[in-house]
Design a protein around this motif. Structure first.
Motif, PDB file in Angstrom:
ATOM      1  N   THR A   7       0.445  -0.877  -0.125  1.00 48.42           N
ATOM      2  CA  THR A   7       0.096   0.147   0.212  1.00 48.42           C
ATOM      3  C   THR A   7       0.572   0.968  -0.247  1.00 48.42           C
ATOM      4  OG1 THR A   7      -1.804  -1.352   1.825  1.00 48.42           O
ATOM      5  CG2 THR A   7      -2.083   0.983   1.061  1.00 48.42           C
ATOM      6  N   THR A   8       1.918   1.708   0.730  1.00 46.20           N
ATOM      7  CA  THR A   8       2.835   2.117   0.174  1.00 46.20           C
ATOM      8  C   THR A   8       3.447   2.347  -0.332  1.00 46.20           C
ATOM      9  OG1 THR A   8       3.151   2.274   3.235  1.00 46.20           O
ATOM     10  CG2 THR A   8       4.768   3.558   2.143  1.00 46.20           C
ATOM     11  N   ASP A   9       4.067   1.786  -0.928  1.00 46.67           N
ATOM     12  CA  ASP A   9       5.292   1.519  -1.686  1.00 46.67           C
ATOM     13  C   ASP A   9       4.256   1.954  -3.791  1.00 46.67           C
ATOM     14  OD1 ASP A   9       6.559   0.843  -3.814  1.00 46.67           O
ATOM     15  OD2 ASP A   9       6.697  -0.429  -3.683  1.00 46.67           O
ATOM     16  N   ARG A  10       3.071   1.524  -2.812  1.00 46.65           N
ATOM     17  CA  ARG A  10       2.165   1.598  -4.310  1.00 46.65           C
ATOM     18  C   ARG A  10       1.095   3.636  -4.407  1.00 46.65           C
ATOM     19  NH1 ARG A  10      -4.402  -0.086  -4.713  1.00 46.65           N
ATOM     20  NH2 ARG A  10      -4.967   0.512  -6.449  1.00 46.65           N
ATOM     21  N   THR A  11       1.198   3.736  -2.780  1.00 45.01           N
ATOM     22  CA  THR A  11       1.074   5.327  -3.179  1.00 45.01           C
ATOM     23  C   THR A  11       1.929   5.640  -3.457  1.00 45.01           C
ATOM     24  OG1 THR A  11      -0.357   4.650  -0.830  1.00 45.01           O
ATOM     25  CG2 THR A  11      -0.069   6.960  -0.978  1.00 45.01           C
ATOM     26  N   LEU A  12       3.464   5.608  -2.757  1.00 45.64           N
ATOM     27  CA  LEU A  12       4.567   6.761  -3.363  1.00 45.64           C
ATOM     28  C   LEU A  12       4.404   6.528  -5.141  1.00 45.64           C
ATOM     29  CD1 LEU A  12       6.712   5.792  -0.365  1.00 45.64           C
ATOM     30  CD2 LEU A  12       5.561   7.984  -1.174  1.00 45.64           C
ATOM     31  N   ARG A  13       4.288   5.592  -5.308  1.00 48.03           N
ATOM     32  CA  ARG A  13       4.783   4.948  -6.853  1.00 48.03           C
ATOM     33  C   ARG A  13       3.522   5.703  -7.339  1.00 48.03           C
ATOM     34  NH1 ARG A  13       7.049   0.080  -9.070  1.00 48.03           N
ATOM     35  NH2 ARG A  13       8.091  -0.996  -7.646  1.00 48.03           N
ATOM     36  N   LEU A  14       1.935   6.138  -7.454  1.00 48.74           N
ATOM     37  CA  LEU A  14       1.731   6.894  -7.761  1.00 48.74           C
ATOM     38  C   LEU A  14       0.951   8.151  -8.324  1.00 48.74           C
ATOM     39  CD1 LEU A  14      -1.076   6.628  -9.454  1.00 48.74           C
ATOM     40  CD2 LEU A  14      -3.101   6.400  -7.425  1.00 48.74           C
ATOM     41  N   ILE A  15       1.719   8.454  -6.783  1.00 46.52           N
ATOM     42  CA  ILE A  15       1.667  10.458  -6.631  1.00 46.52           C
ATOM     43  C   ILE A  15       3.343  10.809  -7.280  1.00 46.52           C
ATOM     44  CG2 ILE A  15       2.374  12.060  -4.931  1.00 46.52           C
ATOM     45  CD1 ILE A  15       0.914  10.360  -2.804  1.00 46.52           C
ATOM     46  N   THR A  51       2.273   0.189 -12.760  1.00 39.60           N
ATOM     47  CA  THR A  51       2.813  -1.112 -11.424  1.00 39.60           C
ATOM     48  C   THR A  51       1.755  -0.390 -10.123  1.00 39.60           C
ATOM     49  OG1 THR A  51       4.588   0.373 -10.643  1.00 39.60           O
ATOM     50  CG2 THR A  51       5.061  -1.079 -12.792  1.00 39.60           C
ATOM     51  N   ALA A  52       1.747   1.030  -9.775  1.00 38.73           N
ATOM     52  CA  ALA A  52       0.751   0.874  -8.815  1.00 38.73           C
ATOM     53  C   ALA A  52      -0.853   0.731  -8.974  1.00 38.73           C
ATOM     54  CB  ALA A  52       0.622   3.076  -8.488  1.00 38.73           C
ATOM     55  N   LEU A  53      -1.378   0.934 -10.201  1.00 38.82           N
ATOM     56  CA  LEU A  53      -2.345   0.234 -10.494  1.00 38.82           C
ATOM     57  C   LEU A  53      -2.459  -1.262 -10.538  1.00 38.82           C
ATOM     58  CD1 LEU A  53      -3.510   2.938 -13.450  1.00 38.82           C
ATOM     59  CD2 LEU A  53      -4.482   2.835 -10.740  1.00 38.82           C
ATOM     60  N   PHE A  54      -2.096  -1.826 -11.271  1.00 39.17           N
ATOM     61  CA  PHE A  54      -1.771  -3.116 -11.008  1.00 39.17           C
ATOM     62  C   PHE A  54      -1.445  -3.740 -10.074  1.00 39.17           C
ATOM     63  CE2 PHE A  54      -1.963  -2.192 -15.303  1.00 39.17           C
ATOM     64  CZ  PHE A  54      -3.904  -2.681 -16.406  1.00 39.17           C
ATOM     65  N   ARG A  55      -0.691  -3.369  -9.253  1.00 37.93           N
ATOM     66  CA  ARG A  55      -0.066  -3.495  -7.639  1.00 37.93           C
ATOM     67  C   ARG A  55       0.781  -5.050  -8.157  1.00 37.93           C
ATOM     68  NH1 ARG A  55      -3.163  -4.400  -2.830  1.00 37.93           N
ATOM     69  NH2 ARG A  55      -2.657  -1.934  -2.663  1.00 37.93           N
ATOM     70  N   PHE A  56       1.115  -4.916  -8.851  1.00 37.78           N
ATOM     71  CA  PHE A  56       2.675  -5.381  -9.810  1.00 37.78           C
ATOM     72  C   PHE A  56       3.934  -4.816  -9.943  1.00 37.78           C
ATOM     73  CE2 PHE A  56       4.614  -8.337 -12.800  1.00 37.78           C
ATOM     74  CZ  PHE A  56       4.927  -9.708 -11.605  1.00 37.78           C
ATOM     75  N   CYS A  57       5.481  -5.398  -9.800  1.00 37.72           N
ATOM     76  CA  CYS A  57       6.647  -5.150 -10.222  1.00 37.72           C
ATOM     77  C   CYS A  57       7.350  -5.871 -11.233  1.00 37.72           C
ATOM     78  CB  CYS A  57       7.288  -3.863  -9.149  1.00 37.72           C
ATOM     79  SG  CYS A  57       8.365  -3.441 -10.531  1.00 37.72           S
ATOM     80  N   PRO A  58       7.208  -6.255 -12.299  1.00 39.04           N
ATOM     81  CA  PRO A  58       8.096  -6.665 -12.718  1.00 39.04           C
ATOM     82  C   PRO A  58       9.603  -6.901 -12.564  1.00 39.04           C
ATOM     83  CG  PRO A  58       6.949  -6.303 -14.498  1.00 39.04           C
ATOM     84  CD  PRO A  58       6.857  -5.520 -13.392  1.00 39.04           C
ATOM     85  N   LEU A  59      10.030  -5.975 -12.022  1.00 41.42           N
ATOM     86  CA  LEU A  59      11.423  -5.105 -11.604  1.00 41.42           C
ATOM     87  C   LEU A  59      11.564  -6.817 -10.192  1.00 41.42           C
ATOM     88  CD1 LEU A  59      14.147  -4.868 -11.784  1.00 41.42           C
ATOM     89  CD2 LEU A  59      13.491  -2.568 -11.219  1.00 41.42           C
ATOM     90  N   TYR A  60      10.881  -6.257  -9.405  1.00 37.24           N
ATOM     91  CA  TYR A  60      10.359  -6.878  -7.790  1.00 37.24           C
ATOM     92  C   TYR A  60      10.553  -8.174  -7.990  1.00 37.24           C
ATOM     93  CZ  TYR A  60       9.501  -2.727  -5.243  1.00 37.24           C
ATOM     94  OH  TYR A  60       9.129  -1.030  -4.237  1.00 37.24           O
TER      95      TYR A  60
END
Length: 71
Positions: A7-15, A51-60
């Protein structure tokens, strides 16, 4: 495709993604010097928002990282 963006990572990515996209659309020449810089900033912004919308990061996934809370 399992979620690996918390959630925190997602919010920061989106902003960060929205700010980057807004800057490239509002004042691309004043902030970035050259067409290539604007294109790169746009692509990075789209990747961050995606990546924020799909909650998935291929690099992760490649790095074995997961910022989701344990369920």
């Amino acid at each position: 495709m399992t979620n690996n963006v918390g959630t925190t990572d997602r919010t920061l990515r989106l902003i960060a993604g929205v700010i980057l996209l807004a800057v490239t659309w509002i004042a691309p020449i004043a902030v970035f010097h050259g067409t290539a810089a604007v294109a790169i900033a746009t692509i990075v912004g789209l990747i961050l928002v995606g990546t924020a919308l799909f909650r998935f990061c291929p690099l992760y996934r490649l790095l074995g990282k997961n910022t989701c809370a344990v369920k």
